[in-house]
Design a protein around this motif. Structure first.
Motif, PDB file in Angstrom:
ATOM      1  N   PHE A   1      86.900 -44.237 -39.888  1.00  0.00           N
ATOM      2  CA  PHE A   1      88.167 -43.523 -40.014  1.00  0.00           C
ATOM      3  C   PHE A   1      89.165 -44.431 -40.722  1.00  0.00           C
ATOM      4  O   PHE A   1      88.967 -45.645 -40.848  1.00  0.00           O
ATOM      5  CB  PHE A   1      88.710 -43.112 -38.643  1.00  0.00           C
ATOM      6  CG  PHE A   1      88.931 -44.261 -37.691  1.00  0.00           C
ATOM      7  CD1 PHE A   1      90.145 -44.921 -37.640  1.00  0.00           C
ATOM      8  CD2 PHE A   1      87.902 -44.684 -36.853  1.00  0.00           C
ATOM      9  CE1 PHE A   1      90.340 -45.989 -36.778  1.00  0.00           C
ATOM     10  CE2 PHE A   1      88.092 -45.750 -35.981  1.00  0.00           C
ATOM     11  CZ  PHE A   1      89.321 -46.406 -35.943  1.00  0.00           C
TER      12      PHE A   1
ATOM     13  N   PHE B   1      95.566 -40.479 -37.791  1.00  0.00           N
ATOM     14  CA  PHE B   1      94.295 -40.389 -38.513  1.00  0.00           C
ATOM     15  C   PHE B   1      94.524 -39.742 -39.878  1.00  0.00           C
ATOM     16  O   PHE B   1      94.924 -38.589 -39.969  1.00  0.00           O
ATOM     17  CB  PHE B   1      93.280 -39.563 -37.728  1.00  0.00           C
ATOM     18  CG  PHE B   1      92.661 -40.281 -36.560  1.00  0.00           C
ATOM     19  CD1 PHE B   1      91.606 -41.163 -36.755  1.00  0.00           C
ATOM     20  CD2 PHE B   1      93.136 -40.077 -35.274  1.00  0.00           C
ATOM     21  CE1 PHE B   1      91.025 -41.829 -35.693  1.00  0.00           C
ATOM     22  CE2 PHE B   1      92.561 -40.733 -34.201  1.00  0.00           C
ATOM     23  CZ  PHE B   1      91.502 -41.620 -34.407  1.00  0.00           C
ATOM     24  N   ARG B   2      94.265 -40.494 -40.929  1.00  0.00           N
ATOM     25  CA  ARG B   2      94.317 -39.935 -42.282  1.00  0.00           C
ATOM     26  C   ARG B   2      92.972 -39.332 -42.651  1.00  0.00           C
ATOM     27  O   ARG B   2      92.902 -38.273 -43.278  1.00  0.00           O
ATOM     28  CB  ARG B   2      94.690 -41.018 -43.293  1.00  0.00           C
ATOM     29  CG  ARG B   2      94.752 -40.529 -44.727  1.00  0.00           C
ATOM     30  CD  ARG B   2      95.186 -41.639 -45.670  1.00  0.00           C
ATOM     31  NE  ARG B   2      95.172 -41.205 -47.064  1.00  0.00           N
ATOM     32  CZ  ARG B   2      96.160 -40.559 -47.654  1.00  0.00           C
ATOM     33  NH1 ARG B   2      97.261 -40.286 -46.970  1.00  0.00           N
ATOM     34  NH2 ARG B   2      96.067 -40.188 -48.923  1.00  0.00           N
ATOM     35  N   LEU B   3      91.902 -39.998 -42.257  1.00  0.00           N
ATOM     36  CA  LEU B   3      90.536 -39.521 -42.448  1.00  0.00           C
ATOM     37  C   LEU B   3      89.741 -39.844 -41.192  1.00  0.00           C
ATOM     38  O   LEU B   3      90.002 -40.850 -40.524  1.00  0.00           O
ATOM     39  CB  LEU B   3      89.882 -40.195 -43.653  1.00  0.00           C
ATOM     40  CG  LEU B   3      90.482 -39.951 -45.033  1.00  0.00           C
ATOM     41  CD1 LEU B   3      89.842 -40.888 -46.054  1.00  0.00           C
ATOM     42  CD2 LEU B   3      90.314 -38.507 -45.458  1.00  0.00           C
ATOM     43  N   ALA B   4      88.747 -39.028 -40.875  1.00  0.00           N
ATOM     44  CA  ALA B   4      87.883 -39.286 -39.719  1.00  0.00           C
ATOM     45  C   ALA B   4      86.500 -38.728 -40.011  1.00  0.00           C
ATOM     46  O   ALA B   4      86.355 -37.581 -40.466  1.00  0.00           O
ATOM     47  CB  ALA B   4      88.448 -38.650 -38.447  1.00  0.00           C
TER      48      ALA B   4
ATOM     49  N   LYS C   1      91.809 -35.572 -38.050  1.00  0.00           N
ATOM     50  CA  LYS C   1      92.763 -35.784 -39.134  1.00  0.00           C
ATOM     51  C   LYS C   1      94.129 -35.209 -38.765  1.00  0.00           C
ATOM     52  O   LYS C   1      94.244 -34.049 -38.364  1.00  0.00           O
ATOM     53  CB  LYS C   1      92.254 -35.130 -40.420  1.00  0.00           C
ATOM     54  CG  LYS C   1      93.177 -35.344 -41.605  1.00  0.00           C
ATOM     55  CD  LYS C   1      92.615 -34.705 -42.860  1.00  0.00           C
ATOM     56  CE  LYS C   1      93.557 -34.906 -44.043  1.00  0.00           C
ATOM     57  NZ  LYS C   1      93.012 -34.286 -45.282  1.00  0.00           N
ATOM     58  N   GLY C   2      95.168 -36.044 -38.896  1.00  0.00           N
ATOM     59  CA  GLY C   2      96.524 -35.615 -38.590  1.00  0.00           C
ATOM     60  C   GLY C   2      96.955 -35.878 -37.164  1.00  0.00           C
ATOM     61  O   GLY C   2      98.141 -35.777 -36.851  1.00  0.00           O
TER      62      GLY C   2
ATOM     63  N   GLU D   1      88.616 -31.880 -34.899  1.00  0.00           N
ATOM     64  CA  GLU D   1      88.998 -32.569 -36.124  1.00  0.00           C
ATOM     65  C   GLU D   1      90.163 -33.503 -35.803  1.00  0.00           C
ATOM     66  O   GLU D   1      91.184 -33.072 -35.266  1.00  0.00           O
ATOM     67  CB  GLU D   1      89.422 -31.559 -37.193  1.00  0.00           C
ATOM     68  CG  GLU D   1      90.004 -32.173 -38.451  1.00  0.00           C
ATOM     69  CD  GLU D   1      89.048 -33.126 -39.140  1.00  0.00           C
ATOM     70  OE1 GLU D   1      89.408 -34.311 -39.261  1.00  0.00           O
ATOM     71  OE2 GLU D   1      87.960 -32.678 -39.558  1.00  0.00           O
TER      72      GLU D   1
ATOM     73  N   ARG E   1      97.846 -49.261 -43.825  1.00  0.00           N
ATOM     74  CA  ARG E   1      96.705 -48.491 -43.337  1.00  0.00           C
ATOM     75  C   ARG E   1      95.699 -49.427 -42.699  1.00  0.00           C
ATOM     76  O   ARG E   1      95.773 -50.640 -42.852  1.00  0.00           O
ATOM     77  CB  ARG E   1      96.041 -47.719 -44.476  1.00  0.00           C
ATOM     78  CG  ARG E   1      96.929 -46.645 -45.073  1.00  0.00           C
ATOM     79  CD  ARG E   1      96.245 -45.883 -46.183  1.00  0.00           C
ATOM     80  NE  ARG E   1      97.137 -44.896 -46.764  1.00  0.00           N
ATOM     81  CZ  ARG E   1      96.841 -44.152 -47.811  1.00  0.00           C
ATOM     82  NH1 ARG E   1      95.656 -44.260 -48.393  1.00  0.00           N
ATOM     83  NH2 ARG E   1      97.701 -43.271 -48.286  1.00  0.00           N
TER      84      ARG E   1
ATOM     85  N   CYS F   1      84.468 -37.212 -35.095  1.00  0.00           N
ATOM     86  CA  CYS F   1      85.099 -35.961 -34.675  1.00  0.00           C
ATOM     87  C   CYS F   1      84.223 -35.213 -33.668  1.00  0.00           C
ATOM     88  O   CYS F   1      84.731 -34.601 -32.716  1.00  0.00           O
ATOM     89  CB  CYS F   1      85.380 -35.079 -35.891  1.00  0.00           C
ATOM     90  SG  CYS F   1      86.656 -35.735 -36.992  1.00  0.00           S
TER      91      CYS F   1
ATOM     92  N   GLU G   1      96.895 -44.330 -40.852  1.00  0.00           N
ATOM     93  CA  GLU G   1      98.097 -44.640 -41.611  1.00  0.00           C
ATOM     94  C   GLU G   1      99.300 -44.544 -40.685  1.00  0.00           C
ATOM     95  O   GLU G   1      99.233 -43.916 -39.632  1.00  0.00           O
ATOM     96  CB  GLU G   1      98.269 -43.678 -42.793  1.00  0.00           C
ATOM     97  CG  GLU G   1      98.467 -42.234 -42.399  1.00  0.00           C
ATOM     98  CD  GLU G   1      98.614 -41.311 -43.596  1.00  0.00           C
ATOM     99  OE1 GLU G   1      98.673 -41.818 -44.732  1.00  0.00           O
ATOM    100  OE2 GLU G   1      98.689 -40.084 -43.398  1.00  0.00           O
TER     101      GLU G   1
END
Length: 208
Positions: free
Chosen positions: A41, A53-56, A69-70, A67, A130, A61, A44
């Motif tokens: 992950f 979480f910007r990406l996961a 992300k966010g 999910e 990040r 997940c 940021e």
């Protein structure tokens, strides 16, 4: 680092950074860590200073059944541990430290599994800090991925300066880790912390 996934991601990150505190975000090539991608992950810092979480990865997940992300990184933890986790993320963002911690995750019917997280700083500039991270399971019970982790009992936290740690290939074995994590004005110091050579060891919450 106890788990192979954590160690493999650390080695990749360490090679990229060379003699710098952290590699650039743009230097991360997904193809280079394709076997780890499902568990990795990127966090940021948002406008409030919170780690998001910007990406996961898909396996990460699946472990939590949603999910990520966010969502805030602190949302994965008990209320009693959220201040500690927020400050650890801040340490990675600001001080370019490496953080690992283990925990026991619980699904339905008190089923549990042991995990390890690693957080590795990335250089995104002062305005866009990040970090790269991964979740590694110590074992993979049959229910993992179908029964989401709903609660977590934090274990031992380790804060590592890889440039000053003689166990790692970069930097001399001299110097010391700062005596405490950076904290905002009015914040309370970490409790139950003890120093073991180059590590600041924090004992996680053991109360339900």
């Amino acid at each position: 680092m106890k788990q192979d996934g954590s160690w493999a991601l650390f080695q990749y990150w360490n090679r990229l950074r060379r003699d710098r505190p952290a590699p650039m975000r743009t230097e991360i090539e997904p193809a280079d860590i394709k076997s780890l991608l499902g568990d990795t992950f990127i966090l940021e810092r948002d406008m409030r200073g919170e780690a998001i979480f910007r990406l996961a990865g898909t396996r990460l997940c699946a472990v939590y059944g949603r999910e990520l992300k966010g969502f805030a990184f602190t949302s994965l933890w008990r209320e009693a541990d959220r201040t500690t986790m927020a400050r650890l993320a801040t340490s990675v963002f600001q001080s370019k430290t490496v953080v690992t911690f283990d925990f026991e995750g619980f699904g339905r019917d008190d089923r549990s599994a042991s995990f390890e997280f690693i957080l590795l700083p990335l250089d995104g500039g002062l305005e866009n800090p990040r970090c790269l991270g991964a979740l590694s399971a110590a074992s993979k019970p049959f229910w993992l991925g179908s029964d989401p982790i709903r609660d977590a009992l934090l274990g031992t936290v380790r804060i590592i300066d890889p440039d000053r740690d003689p166990l790692f290939p970069k930097g001399p074995p001299s110097g010391a880790v700062p005596p405490h994590l950076p904290r905002a004005k009015g914040d309370v110091p970490l409790i139950n912390a003890r120093r073991i050579r180059h590590l600041l060891v924090l004992q996680g919450g053991r109360e339900p």
